[in-house]
Enzyme design. Structure first.
Site, PDB file in Angstrom:
ATOM      1  N   ARG A   1       2.841   2.553   5.960  1.00 64.62           N
ATOM      2  CA  ARG A   1       1.760   3.103   6.787  1.00 64.62           C
ATOM      3  C   ARG A   1       1.257   2.072   7.802  1.00 64.62           C
ATOM      4  O   ARG A   1       0.934   2.393   8.937  1.00 64.62           O
ATOM      5  CB  ARG A   1       0.608   3.591   5.898  1.00 64.62           C
ATOM      6  CG  ARG A   1       0.823   4.996   5.384  1.00 64.62           C
ATOM      7  CD  ARG A   1      -0.087   5.307   4.231  1.00 64.62           C
ATOM      8  NE  ARG A   1       0.456   4.801   2.975  1.00 64.62           N
ATOM      9  CZ  ARG A   1      -0.167   4.899   1.803  1.00 64.62           C
ATOM     10  NH1 ARG A   1      -1.357   5.460   1.745  1.00 64.62           N
ATOM     11  NH2 ARG A   1       0.406   4.448   0.713  1.00 64.62           N
ATOM     12  N   TRP A   2       1.210   0.819   7.381  1.00 66.15           N
ATOM     13  CA  TRP A   2       0.775  -0.257   8.277  1.00 66.15           C
ATOM     14  C   TRP A   2       1.697  -0.309   9.503  1.00 66.15           C
ATOM     15  O   TRP A   2       1.233  -0.414  10.642  1.00 66.15           O
ATOM     16  CB  TRP A   2       0.804  -1.586   7.523  1.00 66.15           C
ATOM     17  CG  TRP A   2       0.281  -2.769   8.275  1.00 66.15           C
ATOM     18  CD1 TRP A   2      -1.001  -3.238   8.280  1.00 66.15           C
ATOM     19  CD2 TRP A   2       1.042  -3.632   9.141  1.00 66.15           C
ATOM     20  NE1 TRP A   2      -1.098  -4.352   9.089  1.00 66.15           N
ATOM     21  CE2 TRP A   2       0.140  -4.613   9.626  1.00 66.15           C
ATOM     22  CE3 TRP A   2       2.369  -3.688   9.547  1.00 66.15           C
ATOM     23  CZ2 TRP A   2       0.532  -5.628  10.493  1.00 66.15           C
ATOM     24  CZ3 TRP A   2       2.764  -4.699  10.421  1.00 66.15           C
ATOM     25  CH2 TRP A   2       1.841  -5.647  10.883  1.00 66.15           C
TER      26      TRP A   2
ATOM     27  N   SER B   1       2.458   4.867 -10.702  1.00 70.04           N
ATOM     28  CA  SER B   1       3.829   4.878 -10.170  1.00 70.04           C
ATOM     29  C   SER B   1       4.809   4.102 -11.062  1.00 70.04           C
ATOM     30  O   SER B   1       5.576   3.264 -10.563  1.00 70.04           O
ATOM     31  CB  SER B   1       3.845   4.339  -8.729  1.00 70.04           C
ATOM     32  OG  SER B   1       2.987   5.093  -7.901  1.00 70.04           O
TER      33      SER B   1
ATOM     34  N   GLU C   1      -8.211  -2.930 -16.719  1.00 74.32           N
ATOM     35  CA  GLU C   1      -9.178  -2.385 -15.778  1.00 74.32           C
ATOM     36  C   GLU C   1      -8.434  -2.106 -14.472  1.00 74.32           C
ATOM     37  O   GLU C   1      -7.458  -2.793 -14.153  1.00 74.32           O
ATOM     38  CB  GLU C   1     -10.301  -3.400 -15.516  1.00 74.32           C
ATOM     39  CG  GLU C   1     -11.121  -3.741 -16.753  1.00 74.32           C
ATOM     40  CD  GLU C   1     -11.979  -2.573 -17.230  1.00 74.32           C
ATOM     41  OE1 GLU C   1     -12.425  -1.781 -16.379  1.00 74.32           O
ATOM     42  OE2 GLU C   1     -12.195  -2.460 -18.452  1.00 74.32           O
TER      43      GLU C   1
ATOM     44  N   ASP D   1       0.799  -1.709  -2.056  1.00 72.97           N
ATOM     45  CA  ASP D   1       1.179  -0.440  -1.413  1.00 72.97           C
ATOM     46  C   ASP D   1       0.617  -0.348   0.007  1.00 72.97           C
ATOM     47  O   ASP D   1      -0.464  -0.874   0.283  1.00 72.97           O
ATOM     48  CB  ASP D   1       0.660   0.730  -2.269  1.00 72.97           C
ATOM     49  CG  ASP D   1       1.408   2.026  -1.969  1.00 72.97           C
ATOM     50  OD1 ASP D   1       2.463   1.983  -1.298  1.00 72.97           O
ATOM     51  OD2 ASP D   1       0.933   3.085  -2.411  1.00 72.97           O
ATOM     52  N   GLY D   2       1.357   0.327   0.875  1.00 70.87           N
ATOM     53  CA  GLY D   2       0.854   0.614   2.222  1.00 70.87           C
ATOM     54  C   GLY D   2       1.583  -0.098   3.351  1.00 70.87           C
ATOM     55  O   GLY D   2       1.163   0.005   4.510  1.00 70.87           O
TER      56      GLY D   2
ATOM     57  N   SER E   1      10.379  -0.527  -7.024  1.00 69.38           N
ATOM     58  CA  SER E   1      10.430   0.261  -8.258  1.00 69.38           C
ATOM     59  C   SER E   1      11.807   0.886  -8.458  1.00 69.38           C
ATOM     60  O   SER E   1      12.621   0.955  -7.522  1.00 69.38           O
ATOM     61  CB  SER E   1       9.375   1.375  -8.199  1.00 69.38           C
ATOM     62  OG  SER E   1       9.797   2.398  -7.319  1.00 69.38           O
TER      63      SER E   1
ATOM     64  N   GLU F   1      12.291   3.828  -8.598  1.00 69.20           N
ATOM     65  CA  GLU F   1      12.301   5.033  -7.754  1.00 69.20           C
ATOM     66  C   GLU F   1      12.450   4.693  -6.267  1.00 69.20           C
ATOM     67  O   GLU F   1      12.741   5.576  -5.465  1.00 69.20           O
ATOM     68  CB  GLU F   1      11.010   5.844  -7.959  1.00 69.20           C
ATOM     69  CG  GLU F   1      10.928   6.572  -9.298  1.00 69.20           C
ATOM     70  CD  GLU F   1      10.657   5.644 -10.480  1.00 69.20           C
ATOM     71  OE1 GLU F   1       9.917   4.657 -10.305  1.00 69.20           O
ATOM     72  OE2 GLU F   1      11.201   5.892 -11.572  1.00 69.20           O
ATOM     73  N   ASN F   2      12.238   3.430  -5.914  1.00 71.23           N
ATOM     74  CA  ASN F   2      12.333   3.072  -4.497  1.00 71.23           C
ATOM     75  C   ASN F   2      13.767   3.146  -3.954  1.00 71.23           C
ATOM     76  O   ASN F   2      13.979   3.097  -2.730  1.00 71.23           O
ATOM     77  CB  ASN F   2      11.717   1.689  -4.224  1.00 71.23           C
ATOM     78  CG  ASN F   2      10.203   1.674  -4.278  1.00 71.23           C
ATOM     79  OD1 ASN F   2       9.575   0.678  -4.657  1.00 71.23           O
ATOM     80  ND2 ASN F   2       9.556   2.780  -3.890  1.00 71.23           N
TER      81      ASN F   2
ATOM     82  N   ARG G   1      -2.695   5.820  -8.610  1.00 68.24           N
ATOM     83  CA  ARG G   1      -1.733   6.151  -9.667  1.00 68.24           C
ATOM     84  C   ARG G   1      -0.952   4.891 -10.033  1.00 68.24           C
ATOM     85  O   ARG G   1      -0.939   3.907  -9.288  1.00 68.24           O
ATOM     86  CB  ARG G   1      -0.778   7.260  -9.212  1.00 68.24           C
ATOM     87  CG  ARG G   1      -0.063   6.980  -7.906  1.00 68.24           C
ATOM     88  CD  ARG G   1       0.890   8.114  -7.520  1.00 68.24           C
ATOM     89  NE  ARG G   1       1.406   7.915  -6.170  1.00 68.24           N
ATOM     90  CZ  ARG G   1       0.885   8.456  -5.072  1.00 68.24           C
ATOM     91  NH1 ARG G   1      -0.161   9.246  -5.168  1.00 68.24           N
ATOM     92  NH2 ARG G   1       1.418   8.213  -3.882  1.00 68.24           N
TER      93      ARG G   1
END
Ligand code: IPE
Ligand code: IPE
Ligand code: MG
Length: 240
Positions: A31-32, A196, A207, A27-28, A72, A74-75, A194
């Site tokens: 933003r990157w 997702s 974990e 993820d990210g 996903s 949802e994407n 989360r």
């Protein structure tokens, strides 16, 4: 790649005994790119480079199963431009990097329903799964993957086999991940905490490790940090 052990880091040799399956929620990327005033698609290009490096590194450590969340269910809610950039990157990556993965002993399995994908892409994915099916190290790439969709799909498959009662094993054996054990460790980048809709069934005793780094900035040294942290944990499975 798949059967090499790494001697240049602090991860003890026994790591691959304790961790048979690592999964990444990459993820990210957006933003990157935004931080650099670039289009989001450039974040996905950078994210693809990280994916290649991290996956190779995990297999080099001797981890037998690696899973990545690439797209996903949802994407599809994203812009057509971003969706087609992502699909284009996936296709290009198959064209350019599949042979290297196969030669390095990796079996590629796509998790998710291929039906809504373009016919060309779906065919390339199927062909890659077939061409690599003899290999031992498993790379699961989740594309159009949603865990709820996966569970519904498994239940429908069991119904079509005329089952009237099912066990937990029946469900596990009908999930897209049926070739891999449940993930020992799920790593999510970009500070979000989360799932997702990722591996809801399989994560029962996984974990979790969260990194604030955006996926394109994530490095093998960050994998080491996640693994060192994982190795210090005591997994109880409801016992002691
Ligand atoms: C992850 O990065 C890649 C995909 C979901 C395809 P994002 O595109 O979600 O990046 P952010 O969360 O918007 O920064
Ligand atoms: C999850 O990331 C999906 C992938 C990494 C492919 P998202 O960025 O889509 O998740 P949300 O929307 O922040 O929960
Ligand atoms: Mg995101």
């Amino acid at each position: 790649m798949a059967n090499l052990k790494n001697s240049e880091n602090n991860i003890p040799e026994k790591i691959c005994e304790k961790i048979k399956h690592i999964a990444f929620i990459m993820d990210g990327n957006g933003r990157w790119a935004q931080k650099r005033l670039l289009p989001r698609s450039q974040g996905h290009v950078a994210g693809l480079k990280t994916f290649t490096e991290i996956v190779k590194y995990c297999f080099k450590l001797g981890i037998a199963n690696v899973t990545v969340y690439a797209f996903s269910t949802e994407n599809w809610n994203r812009s057509e431009e971003e969706v087609s950039a992502l699909m284009g990157l996936l296709e290009k990556n198959i064209d350019e990097n599949a042979d290297e993965l196969i030669e390095n002993g990796i079996r590629i399995i796509f998790l998710g329903d291929k039906t809504p994908l373009s016919k060309t892409l779906a065919e390339k994915m199927k062909r890659l799964e077939e061409r690599s099916s003899h290999n031992k190290g498993i790379l699961n790439v989740a594309v159009n993957y949603g865990a709820r969709d996966e569970i519904v799909n498994a239940v429908n498959a069991l119904i079509s086999e005329n089952k009237t009662a099912v066990t937990a094993e029946d469900i596990s054996e009908h999930l897209y991940t049926k070739n891999s054990p449940d993930p020992d460790l799920i790593v999510r980048t970009a500070g979000e905490k989360r799932l997702s809709n990722f591996l809801l069934w399989q994560a029962a005793y996984s974990e979790f490790y969260y990194s604030d780094k955006l996926w394109p900035d994530f490095t093998p040294a960050d994998v080491d940090l996640a693994l060192e942290n994982f190795m210090s944990r005591h997994r109880k499975y409801g016992g002691y």
